[in-house]
Design a protein around this motif. Structure first.
Motif, mmCIF file in Angstrom:
data_model
loop_
_atom_site.group_PDB
_atom_site.id
_atom_site.type_symbol
_atom_site.label_atom_id
_atom_site.label_comp_id
_atom_site.label_asym_id
_atom_site.label_seq_id
_atom_site.Cartn_x
_atom_site.Cartn_y
_atom_site.Cartn_z
ATOM 1 N N THR A 54 76.104 25.314 26.240
ATOM 2 C CA THR A 54 76.844 25.672 27.694
ATOM 3 C C THR A 54 75.705 25.742 28.697
ATOM 4 O O THR A 54 74.634 25.542 28.376
ATOM 5 C CB THR A 54 77.288 27.369 27.599
ATOM 6 O OG1 THR A 54 76.266 28.089 26.990
ATOM 7 C CG2 THR A 54 78.231 27.545 26.629
ATOM 8 N N HIS A 56 74.362 27.449 32.465
ATOM 9 C CA HIS A 56 74.576 28.518 33.572
ATOM 10 C C HIS A 56 74.784 27.976 34.845
ATOM 11 O O HIS A 56 74.094 27.019 35.426
ATOM 12 C CB HIS A 56 73.091 29.324 33.714
ATOM 13 C CG HIS A 56 72.928 30.317 32.419
ATOM 14 N ND1 HIS A 56 73.395 31.346 32.310
ATOM 15 C CD2 HIS A 56 72.096 29.932 31.343
ATOM 16 C CE1 HIS A 56 72.972 32.060 31.386
ATOM 17 N NE2 HIS A 56 72.210 31.059 30.734
ATOM 18 N N LYS A 71 77.365 32.371 35.571
ATOM 19 C CA LYS A 71 78.446 32.155 34.939
ATOM 20 C C LYS A 71 78.070 31.246 33.822
ATOM 21 O O LYS A 71 77.239 29.999 34.389
ATOM 22 C CB LYS A 71 79.367 31.760 35.963
ATOM 23 C CG LYS A 71 80.746 31.554 35.125
ATOM 24 C CD LYS A 71 82.125 31.412 36.025
ATOM 25 C CE LYS A 71 82.198 29.919 36.447
ATOM 26 N NZ LYS A 71 83.257 29.751 37.137
ATOM 27 N N LYS A 72 78.599 31.029 32.424
ATOM 28 C CA LYS A 72 78.294 30.180 31.757
ATOM 29 C C LYS A 72 79.258 29.368 31.529
ATOM 30 O O LYS A 72 80.780 29.756 31.443
ATOM 31 C CB LYS A 72 77.759 30.577 30.351
ATOM 32 C CG LYS A 72 76.855 30.936 30.139
ATOM 33 C CD LYS A 72 76.253 31.570 28.579
ATOM 34 C CE LYS A 72 74.913 31.797 28.408
ATOM 35 N NZ LYS A 72 74.751 32.182 27.047
ATOM 36 N N VAL A 73 79.512 28.000 31.639
ATOM 37 C CA VAL A 73 80.597 26.989 31.420
ATOM 38 C C VAL A 73 80.034 25.874 30.344
ATOM 39 O O VAL A 73 78.818 25.926 30.071
ATOM 40 C CB VAL A 73 80.857 26.197 32.681
ATOM 41 C CG1 VAL A 73 81.250 27.049 33.801
ATOM 42 C CG2 VAL A 73 79.682 25.381 33.091
ATOM 43 N N ARG A 77 81.600 19.973 30.462
ATOM 44 C CA ARG A 77 82.515 20.005 31.654
ATOM 45 C C ARG A 77 81.702 20.767 33.056
ATOM 46 O O ARG A 77 82.480 20.825 34.056
ATOM 47 C CB ARG A 77 83.881 21.133 31.388
ATOM 48 C CG ARG A 77 84.813 20.602 30.533
ATOM 49 C CD ARG A 77 85.331 19.421 30.513
ATOM 50 N NE ARG A 77 86.113 18.938 29.403
ATOM 51 C CZ ARG A 77 86.805 17.725 29.475
ATOM 52 N NH1 ARG A 77 87.027 17.215 30.561
ATOM 53 N NH2 ARG A 77 87.521 17.544 28.323
ATOM 54 N N SER A 78 80.569 20.695 32.847
ATOM 55 C CA SER A 78 79.824 21.086 34.154
ATOM 56 C C SER A 78 79.447 19.862 34.948
ATOM 57 O O SER A 78 79.546 18.753 34.583
ATOM 58 C CB SER A 78 78.310 21.570 33.543
ATOM 59 O OG SER A 78 77.576 20.573 33.242
ATOM 60 N N SER A 159 86.059 17.981 35.145
ATOM 61 C CA SER A 159 85.610 19.516 35.099
ATOM 62 C C SER A 159 86.792 20.392 34.741
ATOM 63 O O SER A 159 86.563 21.508 34.261
ATOM 64 C CB SER A 159 84.579 19.897 36.190
ATOM 65 O OG SER A 159 85.498 19.988 37.440
ATOM 66 N N SER A 160 88.030 20.154 35.539
ATOM 67 C CA SER A 160 89.255 20.999 35.107
ATOM 68 C C SER A 160 89.892 20.732 33.828
ATOM 69 O O SER A 160 90.952 21.356 33.663
ATOM 70 C CB SER A 160 90.204 20.684 36.135
ATOM 71 O OG SER A 160 90.649 19.376 36.414
#
Length: 187
Positions: A54, A56, A71-73, A77-78, A159-160
């Motif tokens: 992930t 940040h 927020k972590k993603v 997909r970042s 990303s979506s």
């Protein structure tokens, strides 16, 4: 009419005719194949990324209460990671060559070089046309043009985690492919 008016009209007509004939038409097979190749290569790169990683994201600003807005993603997909992948995606266009479907005689660029850990058999090379480095450089140029033109759209689609990214990107967003292309092939 005076002679200089006739000359000016003649020059303007010549300039107009030259400008309309020098407009180049994009090779639909080339640009459609480049767009599909971008989607395939990006999908492959994203799928090879560890899903546990992930990153940040956020402004790293403090709220009034002193806590951090963060927020972590998933890394794959970042926006940052997708930008890095997009910068390198056109380098893999040398793994593609012009392919002519033996039944329909339809031409498109397809990947001929298997990836290291795919376990996929080599394709049948008799339908590929290897025209030397000019062929892959044309595909690379088309790829770079599409990436430059649609960078934000490509990143937002990936990303979506949108379904059918290739169809959405190449048929609906860019218009490089007719929707009928996606009825014959599975991506």
């Amino acid at each position: 009419m005076s002679p200089w008016i006739k000359q000016v009209c003649l020059v303007l007509a010549a300039v107009f005719m030259l400008s309309s004939t020098t407009e180049s038409k994009k090779d639909e097979a080339l640009y459609c194949s480049a767009c599909i190749a971008i989607a395939e290569e990006m999908n492959y790169s994203v799928s090879q990324t560890d899903p546990k990683k992930t990153i940040h994201v956020g402004g790293f600003r403090l709220k009034p209460d002193g806590s951090l807005v963060d927020k972590k993603v998933p890394l794959a997909r970042s926006e940052t990671y997708l930008n890095e992948l997009l910068e390198e995606v056109c380098n893999s266009m040398s793994d593609y060559a012009l392919y002519e479907d033996p039944d329909t005689k339809e031409k498109s660029y397809k990947r001929f070089a298997p990836r290291g850990n795919d376990g996929v058999n080599f394709p049948d090379f008799k339908n590929f046309k290897f025209d030397g480095p000019e062929s892959s450089s044309a595909l690379k140029f088309a790829c770079e043009s599409i990436v430059e033109e649609l960078e934000d759209d490509i990143i937002s689609l990936f990303s979506s985690e949108a379904d059918h990214v290739a169809k959405t990107l190449c048929s609906e967003v860019s218009g490089h492919c007719k929707s009928s292309v996606f009825q014959h092939t599975e991506l």
